[in-house]
Design a protein around this motif. Sequence first.
Motif, PDB file in Angstrom:
ATOM      1  N   ALA A  93      15.256  96.782  -1.701  1.00  0.00           N
ATOM      2  CA  ALA A  93      13.836  96.407  -1.697  1.00  0.00           C
ATOM      3  C   ALA A  93      13.022  97.346  -0.814  1.00  0.00           C
ATOM      4  O   ALA A  93      11.904  97.744  -1.163  1.00  0.00           O
ATOM      5  CB  ALA A  93      13.675  94.959  -1.228  1.00  0.00           C
ATOM      6  N   MET A  94      13.576  97.716   0.335  1.00  0.00           N
ATOM      7  CA  MET A  94      12.874  98.632   1.231  1.00  0.00           C
ATOM      8  C   MET A  94      12.709 100.006   0.598  1.00  0.00           C
ATOM      9  O   MET A  94      11.629 100.601   0.626  1.00  0.00           O
ATOM     10  CB  MET A  94      13.635  98.738   2.556  1.00  0.00           C
ATOM     11  CG  MET A  94      13.649  97.457   3.365  1.00  0.00           C
ATOM     12  SD  MET A  94      14.761  97.517   4.802  1.00  0.00           S
ATOM     13  CE  MET A  94      13.886  98.685   5.866  1.00  0.00           C
ATOM     14  N   ALA A  95      13.789 100.504   0.001  1.00  0.00           N
ATOM     15  CA  ALA A  95      13.743 101.845  -0.584  1.00  0.00           C
ATOM     16  C   ALA A  95      12.799 101.915  -1.766  1.00  0.00           C
ATOM     17  O   ALA A  95      12.027 102.871  -1.911  1.00  0.00           O
ATOM     18  CB  ALA A  95      15.157 102.260  -1.007  1.00  0.00           C
ATOM     19  N   THR A  96      12.827 100.911  -2.638  1.00  0.00           N
ATOM     20  CA  THR A  96      12.033 100.977  -3.864  1.00  0.00           C
ATOM     21  C   THR A  96      10.590 100.546  -3.659  1.00  0.00           C
ATOM     22  O   THR A  96       9.741 100.830  -4.506  1.00  0.00           O
ATOM     23  CB  THR A  96      12.664 100.116  -4.965  1.00  0.00           C
ATOM     24  OG1 THR A  96      12.786  98.761  -4.519  1.00  0.00           O
ATOM     25  CG2 THR A  96      14.038 100.650  -5.336  1.00  0.00           C
ATOM     26  N   SER A  97      10.307  99.874  -2.540  1.00  0.00           N
ATOM     27  CA  SER A  97       8.916  99.473  -2.274  1.00  0.00           C
ATOM     28  C   SER A  97       8.001 100.689  -2.200  1.00  0.00           C
ATOM     29  O   SER A  97       6.794 100.583  -2.446  1.00  0.00           O
ATOM     30  CB  SER A  97       8.831  98.683  -0.970  1.00  0.00           C
ATOM     31  OG  SER A  97       9.113  99.519   0.149  1.00  0.00           O
ATOM     32  N   LEU A  98       8.558 101.828  -1.860  1.00  0.00           N
ATOM     33  CA  LEU A  98       7.776 103.061  -1.768  1.00  0.00           C
ATOM     34  C   LEU A  98       7.541 103.679  -3.138  1.00  0.00           C
ATOM     35  O   LEU A  98       6.862 104.699  -3.255  1.00  0.00           O
ATOM     36  CB  LEU A  98       8.502 104.065  -0.868  1.00  0.00           C
ATOM     37  CG  LEU A  98       8.991 103.529   0.481  1.00  0.00           C
ATOM     38  CD1 LEU A  98       9.713 104.608   1.260  1.00  0.00           C
ATOM     39  CD2 LEU A  98       7.824 102.980   1.287  1.00  0.00           C
ATOM     40  N   ARG A  99       8.080 103.050  -4.181  1.00  0.00           N
ATOM     41  CA  ARG A  99       7.999 103.586  -5.550  1.00  0.00           C
ATOM     42  C   ARG A  99       7.451 102.540  -6.512  1.00  0.00           C
ATOM     43  O   ARG A  99       7.957 102.361  -7.613  1.00  0.00           O
ATOM     44  CB  ARG A  99       9.377 104.086  -5.988  1.00  0.00           C
ATOM     45  CG  ARG A  99       9.857 105.284  -5.169  1.00  0.00           C
ATOM     46  CD  ARG A  99      11.334 105.533  -5.367  1.00  0.00           C
ATOM     47  NE  ARG A  99      11.749 106.783  -4.716  1.00  0.00           N
ATOM     48  CZ  ARG A  99      12.029 106.900  -3.439  1.00  0.00           C
ATOM     49  NH1 ARG A  99      11.911 105.850  -2.645  1.00  0.00           N
ATOM     50  NH2 ARG A  99      12.407 108.065  -2.924  1.00  0.00           N
ATOM     51  N   GLN A 100       6.422 101.813  -6.082  1.00  0.00           N
ATOM     52  CA  GLN A 100       5.723 100.831  -6.922  1.00  0.00           C
ATOM     53  C   GLN A 100       6.689  99.815  -7.531  1.00  0.00           C
ATOM     54  O   GLN A 100       6.632  99.505  -8.721  1.00  0.00           O
ATOM     55  CB  GLN A 100       4.922 101.537  -8.023  1.00  0.00           C
ATOM     56  CG  GLN A 100       3.745 102.347  -7.485  1.00  0.00           C
ATOM     57  CD  GLN A 100       2.813 102.803  -8.586  1.00  0.00           C
ATOM     58  OE1 GLN A 100       3.196 103.589  -9.442  1.00  0.00           O
ATOM     59  NE2 GLN A 100       1.575 102.314  -8.585  1.00  0.00           N
ATOM     60  N   THR A 101       7.556  99.282  -6.690  1.00  0.00           N
ATOM     61  CA  THR A 101       8.581  98.330  -7.130  1.00  0.00           C
ATOM     62  C   THR A 101       8.649  97.190  -6.127  1.00  0.00           C
ATOM     63  O   THR A 101       8.660  97.428  -4.918  1.00  0.00           O
ATOM     64  CB  THR A 101       9.953  99.021  -7.224  1.00  0.00           C
ATOM     65  OG1 THR A 101       9.863 100.145  -8.099  1.00  0.00           O
ATOM     66  CG2 THR A 101      11.010  98.067  -7.747  1.00  0.00           C
ATOM     67  N   ILE A 102       8.706  95.954  -6.634  1.00  0.00           N
ATOM     68  CA  ILE A 102       8.829  94.802  -5.747  1.00  0.00           C
ATOM     69  C   ILE A 102       9.806  93.778  -6.328  1.00  0.00           C
ATOM     70  O   ILE A 102       9.978  93.679  -7.541  1.00  0.00           O
ATOM     71  CB  ILE A 102       7.477  94.094  -5.481  1.00  0.00           C
ATOM     72  CG1 ILE A 102       6.881  93.551  -6.785  1.00  0.00           C
ATOM     73  CG2 ILE A 102       6.508  95.021  -4.765  1.00  0.00           C
ATOM     74  CD1 ILE A 102       5.671  92.656  -6.560  1.00  0.00           C
ATOM     75  N   PHE A 103      10.455  93.026  -5.436  1.00  0.00           N
ATOM     76  CA  PHE A 103      11.231  91.850  -5.820  1.00  0.00           C
ATOM     77  C   PHE A 103      10.311  90.638  -5.818  1.00  0.00           C
ATOM     78  O   PHE A 103       9.449  90.496  -4.943  1.00  0.00           O
ATOM     79  CB  PHE A 103      12.353  91.591  -4.819  1.00  0.00           C
ATOM     80  CG  PHE A 103      13.580  92.417  -5.021  1.00  0.00           C
ATOM     81  CD1 PHE A 103      14.677  91.893  -5.676  1.00  0.00           C
ATOM     82  CD2 PHE A 103      13.653  93.714  -4.533  1.00  0.00           C
ATOM     83  CE1 PHE A 103      15.829  92.644  -5.846  1.00  0.00           C
ATOM     84  CE2 PHE A 103      14.805  94.476  -4.699  1.00  0.00           C
ATOM     85  CZ  PHE A 103      15.897  93.940  -5.364  1.00  0.00           C
ATOM     86  N   ILE A 104      10.514  89.737  -6.784  1.00  0.00           N
ATOM     87  CA  ILE A 104       9.781  88.482  -6.847  1.00  0.00           C
ATOM     88  C   ILE A 104      10.774  87.330  -6.863  1.00  0.00           C
ATOM     89  O   ILE A 104      11.742  87.345  -7.634  1.00  0.00           O
ATOM     90  CB  ILE A 104       8.886  88.422  -8.108  1.00  0.00           C
ATOM     91  CG1 ILE A 104       7.712  89.395  -7.978  1.00  0.00           C
ATOM     92  CG2 ILE A 104       8.355  87.019  -8.352  1.00  0.00           C
ATOM     93  CD1 ILE A 104       6.668  88.983  -6.953  1.00  0.00           C
ATOM     94  N   HIS A 105      10.542  86.334  -6.009  1.00  0.00           N
ATOM     95  CA  HIS A 105      11.367  85.126  -6.041  1.00  0.00           C
ATOM     96  C   HIS A 105      10.868  84.275  -7.202  1.00  0.00           C
ATOM     97  O   HIS A 105       9.863  83.559  -7.086  1.00  0.00           O
ATOM     98  CB  HIS A 105      11.255  84.378  -4.723  1.00  0.00           C
ATOM     99  CG  HIS A 105      12.061  83.113  -4.670  1.00  0.00           C
ATOM    100  ND1 HIS A 105      13.375  83.049  -5.077  1.00  0.00           N
ATOM    101  CD2 HIS A 105      11.726  81.861  -4.283  1.00  0.00           C
ATOM    102  CE1 HIS A 105      13.822  81.814  -4.918  1.00  0.00           C
ATOM    103  NE2 HIS A 105      12.837  81.076  -4.459  1.00  0.00           N
ATOM    104  N   ALA A 106      11.539  84.402  -8.356  1.00  0.00           N
ATOM    105  CA  ALA A 106      11.037  83.792  -9.584  1.00  0.00           C
ATOM    106  C   ALA A 106      12.150  83.603 -10.593  1.00  0.00           C
ATOM    107  O   ALA A 106      13.208  84.232 -10.506  1.00  0.00           O
ATOM    108  CB  ALA A 106       9.935  84.679 -10.194  1.00  0.00           C
TER     109      ALA A 106
END
Length: 300
Positions: free
Chosen positions: A136-149
């Motif tokens: 999550a930390m690495a990809t947050s810099l690349r327009q990517t997020i985790f969603i609790h869903a």
Amino acid sequence: MNNVETRYFCIAEHYLRINFADPEVNNMKLIPSFFPFMCDPVPEDDLVLSVTVDDSLKPIKKEDRERLRVFETGNGAVVVDLIKDGGQQFIFKDLQGNECSMFQINKDNNEAKCALAGKHDRRVFGLQNTLMLSFAMATSLRQTIFIHASLIRQNGYGYAFHAPSGTGKSTQVSMWMRFLPGCDLMNDDNPIIRIIDGVPYIFGSPWSGKTPCYRQTKARLGAMTRIDQDDHNWVETLNPIEGFTSIVASATTLRWDVNIFRNVCDTVTKIVETTGSYILHCLPNREAAEVCNAAIAVKP
């Protein structure tokens, strides 16, 4: 490093490498949910993150780190330290307070090292949490997020239902699957949203809570819907500010890390600009699925 087993994975079209030192102890048996995401080796430049699992890893000396916080996740505690060189150190503990893993990630969030502790169940818990947070930390810099869903797909679009645990996300998704045509479950706990060429897509992931739904799947994001229990079924359309607040509350974020949090907020803003945000006020019944589908589903 001698006796290392190296595996590559494609998750939300990002590439991850895991190096298992001492693979007789630490290996793919700890993360069976990752098997559907395994891929062939890729060039170093294509990797978003490399993680080395090595139980000989030692904590950073106290004089070289600063305590940032200790927070509860519902499944245990996480201890966070800032390292002098700009990286961070995390220690995951289970509900009994047992240490399960320690990992250190560099300031660029693309290289991490992890040491596991305890017997099999604790090691599984520690490694799964390490991989999810570092990814999550690495990809947050690349327009990517985790969603609790919980994530359902219908006619090529993914519909994410988000809310606090126990509110009824999985129940609503099960209603869609049971009563609405053309639906399949993509993930039941931690799907991933990624903006690609300005368009939001949602992906299955190796993390799916209590439901073993670990699928290498992708769909155009159709809508973001928060679940709110009520005595009748109706759908509320959120304005952009309300939609932003609703999605951020369900996203995996490190609010103390200004760079990561800024990038998460930028990604959520793009989602709100391109995708409908709603609240489904509902009962756990068929009508709720039908009312919701009529209101939020993208029409062919």
